[in-house]
Design a protein around this motif. Structure first.
Motif, PDB file in Angstrom:
ATOM      1  N   ALA A 182      47.851 102.939  14.530  1.00  0.00           N
ATOM      2  CA  ALA A 182      48.391 102.813  15.884  1.00  0.00           C
ATOM      3  C   ALA A 182      47.358 102.210  16.833  1.00  0.00           C
ATOM      4  CB  ALA A 182      48.851 104.181  16.391  1.00  0.00           C
ATOM      5  N   ILE A 183      46.125 102.683  16.749  1.00  0.00           N
ATOM      6  CA  ILE A 183      45.072 102.126  17.599  1.00  0.00           C
ATOM      7  C   ILE A 183      44.823 100.670  17.234  1.00  0.00           C
ATOM      8  CG2 ILE A 183      42.617 102.280  18.195  1.00  0.00           C
ATOM      9  CD1 ILE A 183      42.852 105.318  17.786  1.00  0.00           C
ATOM     10  N   GLY A 184      44.834 100.363  15.941  1.00  0.00           N
ATOM     11  CA  GLY A 184      44.637  98.986  15.511  1.00  0.00           C
ATOM     12  C   GLY A 184      45.709  98.058  16.032  1.00  0.00           C
ATOM     13  N   LEU A 185      46.968  98.478  15.940  1.00  0.00           N
ATOM     14  CA  LEU A 185      48.064  97.651  16.456  1.00  0.00           C
ATOM     15  C   LEU A 185      47.973  97.496  17.971  1.00  0.00           C
ATOM     16  CD1 LEU A 185      51.009  98.942  14.257  1.00  0.00           C
ATOM     17  CD2 LEU A 185      49.802  96.746  14.093  1.00  0.00           C
ATOM     18  N   TRP A 186      47.558  98.572  18.647  1.00  0.00           N
ATOM     19  CA  TRP A 186      47.380  98.489  20.098  1.00  0.00           C
ATOM     20  C   TRP A 186      46.315  97.454  20.447  1.00  0.00           C
ATOM     21  CZ3 TRP A 186      49.752 100.207  24.409  1.00  0.00           C
ATOM     22  CH2 TRP A 186      49.067 100.067  25.606  1.00  0.00           C
ATOM     23  N   PHE A 187      45.194  97.482  19.756  1.00  0.00           N
ATOM     24  CA  PHE A 187      44.126  96.525  20.036  1.00  0.00           C
ATOM     25  C   PHE A 187      44.535  95.097  19.689  1.00  0.00           C
ATOM     26  CE2 PHE A 187      41.291 100.112  20.552  1.00  0.00           C
ATOM     27  CZ  PHE A 187      40.437  99.648  21.530  1.00  0.00           C
ATOM     28  N   LEU A 188      45.295  94.933  18.625  1.00  0.00           N
ATOM     29  CA  LEU A 188      45.776  93.590  18.293  1.00  0.00           C
ATOM     30  C   LEU A 188      46.733  93.081  19.366  1.00  0.00           C
ATOM     31  CD1 LEU A 188      46.223  93.921  14.440  1.00  0.00           C
ATOM     32  CD2 LEU A 188      44.459  92.641  15.661  1.00  0.00           C
TER      33      LEU A 188
END
Length: 195
Positions: free
Chosen positions: A148-154
């Protein structure tokens, strides 16, 4: 317990510094968590926001960059510059493992006993040998949080790119790739492994 042990002062200091370095993951996770509300709340058009994020990124990553740079020069004095090309990957993976290491820091500070799962080392083993060795932790919440954090940063990186903020966009994308790179293998194994 380290400082109360019967070991010499030099061993106590070395152990304290060795164990204390893991708190950098706490600060890296805090940096990432503060970037999310700032991204929602503020626009990216002003230089104060750019200075604030640049300073936070430099503070969070400078020690890793210096360590990796000096290690590469020391270990490979003739070809160290090729190792430096791996630095973005090292930073991405380093930020990606911060959620898992943050959980481990919390467990250590609250005296919770948990299993230590060593990352398998493959050496020169072929792909077929690796297939049976890799068994990532099946911690659902950590994996979901990392993804979730990765998708948010992307998403933030794409938004920054559309607003033509080329200075910050690659670093935010690097954070996103690091979180998803760490979280996706555990989720994949959890969802697609046979019981």
């Amino acid at each position: 317990n380290v400082l109360r042990s019967g070991e010499s002062l030099s061993i106590k200091l070395e152990a304290t510094f060795h164990l204390g370095t893991h708190f950098s993951y706490l600060f890296a996770a805090l940096l990432c968590m503060t970037m999310i509300p700032v991204h929602v709340r503020l626009t990216w058009d002003g230089w104060p926001v750019m200075v604030m994020h640049s300073a936070a990124f430099i503070i969070a990553s400078l020690s890793v960059v210096i360590f990796y740079f000096l290690s590469a020069i020391r270990l490979q004095p003739r070809t160290w510059y090729w190792d430096i090309l791996h630095l973005p990957l090292v930073l991405a993976i380093g930020i990606g493992i911060s959620v898992n290491n943050l959980r481990a820091i919390y467990e250590a500070l609250t005296n919770q006993v948990s299993a230590f799962i060593r990352t398998p080392k493959w050496g020169n083993a072929g792909v077929s040998a690796r297939a049976g060795l890799y068994a990532p932790s099946l911690r659902t919440i950590s994996s979901l949080l990392e993804c979730a954090i990765g998708l948010w940063f992307l998403w933030m990186a794409v938004r920054l790119a559309f607003s033509e903020d080329w200075g910050l966009s690659p670093f935010v994308a690097m954070f996103g790739l690091g979180f998803t790179w760490v979280g996706l293998p555990s989720l994949r194994r959890m969802l697609f492994s046979r019981p």
